[in-house]
Design a protein around this motif. Structure first.
Motif, PDB file in Angstrom:
ATOM      1  N   ASP B 269       1.510   4.370  -2.802  1.00  0.00           N
ATOM      2  CA  ASP B 269       2.621   3.369  -3.070  1.00  0.00           C
ATOM      3  C   ASP B 269       3.219   3.717  -4.217  1.00  0.00           C
ATOM      4  OD1 ASP B 269       3.002   2.117  -0.710  1.00  0.00           O
ATOM      5  OD2 ASP B 269       1.773   0.235  -1.089  1.00  0.00           O
ATOM      6  N   ALA B 272       4.480   7.289  -4.454  1.00  0.00           N
ATOM      7  CA  ALA B 272       6.117   7.507  -3.443  1.00  0.00           C
ATOM      8  C   ALA B 272       7.065   6.748  -4.520  1.00  0.00           C
ATOM      9  CB  ALA B 272       5.729   6.499  -2.185  1.00  0.00           C
ATOM     10  N   ALA B 273       6.514   5.669  -5.119  1.00  0.00           N
ATOM     11  CA  ALA B 273       7.859   4.903  -5.826  1.00  0.00           C
ATOM     12  C   ALA B 273       8.329   5.809  -7.068  1.00  0.00           C
ATOM     13  CB  ALA B 273       7.360   3.611  -6.576  1.00  0.00           C
ATOM     14  N   VAL B 276      10.377   8.773  -5.252  1.00  0.00           N
ATOM     15  CA  VAL B 276      11.597   8.529  -4.937  1.00  0.00           C
ATOM     16  C   VAL B 276      12.721   8.113  -6.042  1.00  0.00           C
ATOM     17  CG1 VAL B 276      12.854   6.526  -3.481  1.00  0.00           C
ATOM     18  CG2 VAL B 276      10.898   7.431  -2.566  1.00  0.00           C
ATOM     19  N   ILE B 298      11.732   1.367  -1.374  1.00  0.00           N
ATOM     20  CA  ILE B 298      10.570   1.209  -0.640  1.00  0.00           C
ATOM     21  C   ILE B 298      10.201  -0.006   0.150  1.00  0.00           C
ATOM     22  CG2 ILE B 298       8.107   1.639  -0.314  1.00  0.00           C
ATOM     23  CD1 ILE B 298       8.537   4.118  -2.319  1.00  0.00           C
ATOM     24  N   ARG B 302      11.048  -1.464   3.964  1.00  0.00           N
ATOM     25  CA  ARG B 302       9.994  -2.004   4.694  1.00  0.00           C
ATOM     26  C   ARG B 302      10.392  -3.400   5.364  1.00  0.00           C
ATOM     27  NH1 ARG B 302       4.959  -4.553   3.138  1.00  0.00           N
ATOM     28  NH2 ARG B 302       3.645  -4.702   4.987  1.00  0.00           N
ATOM     29  N   LYS B 319       8.704   5.425   5.815  1.00  0.00           N
ATOM     30  CA  LYS B 319       8.483   5.541   4.245  1.00  0.00           C
ATOM     31  C   LYS B 319       8.105   7.091   4.003  1.00  0.00           C
ATOM     32  CE  LYS B 319       4.516   3.606   2.121  1.00  0.00           C
ATOM     33  NZ  LYS B 319       3.862   2.420   1.759  1.00  0.00           N
ATOM     34  N   ILE B 323       9.851   9.414   1.699  1.00  0.00           N
ATOM     35  CA  ILE B 323       9.477  10.443   0.391  1.00  0.00           C
ATOM     36  C   ILE B 323       9.878  11.768   0.490  1.00  0.00           C
ATOM     37  CG2 ILE B 323       7.084  11.057  -0.410  1.00  0.00           C
ATOM     38  CD1 ILE B 323       5.901   8.465   0.472  1.00  0.00           C
TER      39      ILE B 323
END
Lengths: 327, 336
Positions: B269, B272-273, B276, B298, B302, B319, B323
Motif C-alpha cells: 500500500d 503504491a501510494a 501513484v 487509492i 476502494r 488498484k 498503479i
C-alpha cells in the motif's frame, strides 16, 4: 586455499557461494541422518519431496527472472489464482484442471512480460500490481471461499499419488529443473538470458532479442507458478484463493541462498534447487528437534529462522563479492 | 476561399503535444483523479458528503500516509523498504505488553502508557537502522536487505506474543487512535503532522536536500561531500520509526493486537501510494504532497467501489490497474 578451490572448479565469488550451499545441504543431511532415527525413512523423504515441490517450481522460475536482473513478486498470487482455476475446471477432466491452472499462470506471466517490456515499467512494480490483480481475480472466481476439487476425475492424483515410488509433484519438479538446466546451460537462449542480466543495453547492441527473452522468463515464471497452484489444489483438495502469501519471498530466498546474484547476469539452476532444498531442510530438521522434545519451537520461529538464514547468506554473499571486486 | 498555409514551428515534431499532455498528466493527474473521484462520489454514492464518510476515509488512510511518508524518503534515496508491515506488527505487539505489565510491574499507568508510546517506536526505528546498516555496510540491495526483516519481523512479533491475540482496553494509550484533538481524530492530526514535517524537511533542511542528492546520483553526491551512508541510515531509521507509530495506531484502533495481521500488506500500500503520488521509484525526487494524494486516491477508489457494492476482490484489480497506469504516465513524462 586457492588450489583447493580450483579443485572444485571455483572460478569466482558466485561459484564459491554455490559450492557453499551444496556443502551446507550435504552437512545438514548428514547431521539429520546421524541425529534422528527416521530422518532417512522413506516416509520422511517422500513427504518432504511432496510438500516442497511447489516451492521448488516457483524458485526455478524466480531464478530465471533474477538472472535477467528482474524480480517476480506475483508468483504467490498467481499460484493462488491458478489453484482456483484448476479446482473450478477439475470436474470436467483432470487434464482440464492441469492445463487451466497452467494457462492462468501463463496469462499472468504474459501480462508481466507485456507491462515490463512494452510499457517499460520496472519488474518490481509491474509484478507487484499483477500480484494484487491475481489475488483479486482468484478471489472473484472463487467467491471469496476455497473451491473444493472434484475427486472422481482423478485430479487429486497429480498432487497426492506416487509414480515409480516417488511423489508425482517431485517428478514434475525434477522434469522442470532438467528442462531449466538445458535451457540455461545448453541452449543459445540461456546465454542470451545471462547476457541480458549482465547488461541489458549491451545485450541489445549485440543484437540479442532482449524483449523476447525477457517476456520468455516472465512467461516461464508465471507458468511454473501456475503449475505450483495446480499441485496446491490437487494436494489439498481445494483451490485456495488466499494461499501463496509470502511464496515469492520464499522463492527469492531460495534463489539467493542458491548463490544466484540478485544483480543478475549469473546463476545456476542446480544451485537454486539446492537452495530451495536447504531452506526446506532447515524446517524438516526443526520438526525433528521438536519431536525429540529437546526444544519446543512454535511454528512462528520458522519465519525468524528463515529470515536469519537469509541474513547470513546475503551478508556472506556481499562479503565474497567485495573481496572478489578488490582482488 | 483562400487558405494561407502557415507552417507552424514544430520543434520536436508532432510528439510535443502528446508529451506535453503526459507531462500535465504526471504533474496534476493524481490531483485531477482525486477531484474526479470526489465529484463522482458526490453524484453517485449516497451520503458521501457526511462527516461520517470523511472520518472513515481519513482514519483508514492515516496509517498508510504515515508509513508512505517514510517510504517516500527511502525511495527518494533510490531504496525501498519491504519491512514496514512487519515492523508495524512488532511495535503493535510490544505496546500492549508494556502497559499490561508483561515485562515489568507497572506502578504508574501514566509512565507505562508513555513507555508504550515511546519504546515500540524506538525499537522499530532501531530495526530500521539495521536495514540501513545492511544497505550501507555491505552494499546489499535494499529490496533484499529489507526482505530479511520482512520475513523475520512478523515472526519475531508472533514469537513475542506466541501468536495470540492480545485484547486490551486502555483509554490513555488508545487516545492515539480513538481520541480527538479539536474535534479531529488524533490519528489524522498525527498523519498531517508527520507529512508536514517530512515536507518541510525535504524543502528546507540540508538533510532533505542530501536525501534527494543521494537518490539523484549517488556517486556525484559522495564526491560533493554528502555523507551518503549517514543519509541512508537516517531514511531507513525514519521509515522504521514511522512504521512503529502506524503499528501503535492500528492496535489502539482495534483494542487488540494480532501479530499475524497488523500491517499485513502495508509495504505494498505504501509503495503504491508513493508511486501513484508521483515520486519516481528510481530515486532523486520526493513528493510528499503527492504521496498523501496518492494514498487518498487509492483509499477513495476502494471506498467508491465498496460503497457501490463492488466486491473487495475487484477493488484489488482496480488498484493494480491504477498503479500501472500511474507509473506508466510518470515514466513517459519523465523521459521528455
Amino acid at each position: 586455499m586457492q588450489t583447493i578451490l580450483r579443485l572444485f572448479l571455483v572460478k569466482n565469488a558466485g561459484d564459491l557461494a554455490r559450492l557453499g550451499v551444496i556443502l551446507a545441504l550435504a552437512g545438514l543431511i548428514l547431521f539429520g541422518a546421524l541425529r534422528y532415527d527416521n530422518f532417512l525413512s522413506p516416509y520422511n523423504i517422500l513427504s518432504f519431496l511432496r510438500y516442497n515441490s511447489m516451492f521448488a517450481l516457483i524458485a526455478l522460475g524466480m531464478a530465471f527472472v533474477i538472472i535477467t536482473g528482474g524480480i517476480d513478486l506475483s508468483v504467490g498470487g498467481t499460484a493462488a489464482m491458478a489453484s482456483v482455476v484448476a479446482a473450478l475446471l477439475s470436474p470436467y477432466h483432470w487434464a482440464a484442471g492441469l492445463i487451466g491452472g497452467m494457462a492462468a499462470g501463463f496469462a499472468v506471466g504474459g501480462l508481466n512480460g507485456f507491462i515490463i517490456t512494452k510499457m517499460r515499467i520496472q519488474p518490481f512494480i509491474a509484478t507487484l500490481a499483477t500480484m494484487l490483480a491475481a489475488y483479486g481475480t482468484g478471489l472473484l472466481l472463487a467467491d471469496n471461499q476455497s473451491v473444493s476439487v472434484s475427486y472422481d476425475t482423478g485430479f487429486t492424483v497429480i498432487g497426492q499419488d506416487d509414480f515409480l515410488g516417488f511423489p508425482i509433484p517431485a517428478w514434475i519438479a525434477l522434469g522442470a529443473y532438467i528442462l531449466g538446466w538445458l535451457v540455461l546451460e545448453k541452449l543459445p537462449i540461456g546465454r542470451h538470458i545471462l547476457a541480458i542480466g549482465d547488461g541489458e543495453a549491451t545485450a541489445g547492441l549485440m543484437g540479442l532479442k532482449v524483449e523476447r527473452a525477457l517476456a520468455g522468463v516472465y512467461l516461464a515464471s508465471g507458468t511454473l507458478a501456475g503449475l505450483a497452484g495446480v499441485i496446491l489444489a490437487s494436494q489439498f483438495g481445494a483451490g485456495q484463493p488466499t494461499e501463496g502469501v509470502g511464496w515469492e519471498l520464499f522463492a527469492i530466498a531460495s534463489v539467493v541462498v542458491g548463490g544466484t546474484l540478485l544483480s543478475g547476469g549469473s546463476g545456476s539452476v542446480g544451485a537454486t534447487l539446492a537452495g530451495a532444498l536447504l531452506l526446506a531442510m532447515v524446517f524438516n530438521i526443526l520438526n525433528f528437534e521438536n519431536g525429540l522434545g529437546w526444544i519446543s519451537l512454535s511454528a512462528y520461529w520458522q519465519s525468524v529462522i528463515r529470515g536469519a538464514f537469509l541474513l547470513v547468506v546475503v551478508v556472506l554473499q556481499a562479503k565474497l563479492m567485495a573481496r572478489h571486486r578488490s582482488t | 476561399m483562400t487558405t494561407i498555409e502557415t507552417p507552424a514551428p514544430q520543434p520536436s515534431g508532432a510528439l510535443s503535444s502528446s508529451s506535453r499532455l503526459l507531462t500535465l498528466a504526471s504533474r496534476y493527474g493524481t490531483f485531477v483523479a482525486f477531484l474526479a473521484l470526489i465529484l463522482f462520489n458526490v453524484v453517485v454514492t449516497p451520503n458521501f458528503l457526511s462527516l461520517q464518510t470523511l472520518n472513515v476515509n481519513l482514519t483508514q488512510v492515516a496509517t498508510i500516509v504515515i508509513v508512505a511518508t517514510g517510504m517516500t524518503l527511502v525511495i527518494a534515496t533510490g531504496g525501498i523498504d519491504l519491512s514496514v508491515g512487519s515492523l508495524m506488527a512488532i511495535a503493535g505487539a510490544l505496546a500492549p505488553m508494556i502497559f499490561m505489565g508483561q515485562f515489568w510491574q507497572v506502578d504508574s499507568m501514566g509512565i507505562a502508557v508513555a513507555l508504550a508510546f515511546l519504546l515500540p517506536v524506538v525499537v522499530a526505528g532501531l530495526f530500521g537502522l539495521f536495514n540501513g546498516f545492511l544497505v550501507t555496510r555491505f552494499s546489499i540491495q535494499p529490496i533484499i536487505a529489507t526482505l530479511v526483516l520482512f520475513i523475520a519481523g512478523r515472526g519475531i512479533a508472533q514469537v513475542m506474543t506466541n501468536g495470540n491475540l492480545q485484547v486490551f482496553k486502555n483509554e490513555g494509550f488508545q487516545f492515539i487512535a480513538l481520541g480527538r484533538i479539536a474535534g479531529i481524530p488524533a490519528q489524522v492530526v498525527l498523519m498531517i503532522a508527520v507529512a508536514a514535517a517530512a515536507w518541510a524537511m525535504i524543502r528546507y533542511t540540508v538533510i532533505g536536500r542530501q536525501i534527494i542528492a543521494v537518490g539523484g546520483n549517488e556517486k556525484a553526491a559522495r564526491l560533493a561531500g554528502v555523507p551518503v551512508k549517514r543519509v541512508k541510515l537516517f531514511v531507513y531509521m525514519v521509515s522504521g520509526a514511522l512504521a512503529g507509530i502506524a503499528g501503535l495506531i492500528v492496535v489502539a484502533r482495534n483494542s487488540a493486537s494480532d501479530a499475524n495481521l497488523v500491517g499485513l500488506g502495508m509495504e505494498l500500500d505504501a509503495i503504491a501510494a508513493v508511486a501513484v503520488g508521483g515520486t519516481l521509484l528510481t530515486g532523486g525526487r520526493a513528493n510528499i504532497v503527492g504521496t498523501v494524494l496518492g494514498a487518498l486516491v487509492i483509499q477513495l477508489v476502494r471506498y467508491t467501489l465498496l460503497a457501490n457494492g463492488v466486491p473487495d476482490a475487484a477493488a484489488l484489480i482496480v488498484k493494480a490497474g491504477l498503479i500501472v497506469t500511474a507509473v506508466f504516465i510518470q515514466q513517459r513524462a519523465g523521459r521528455h
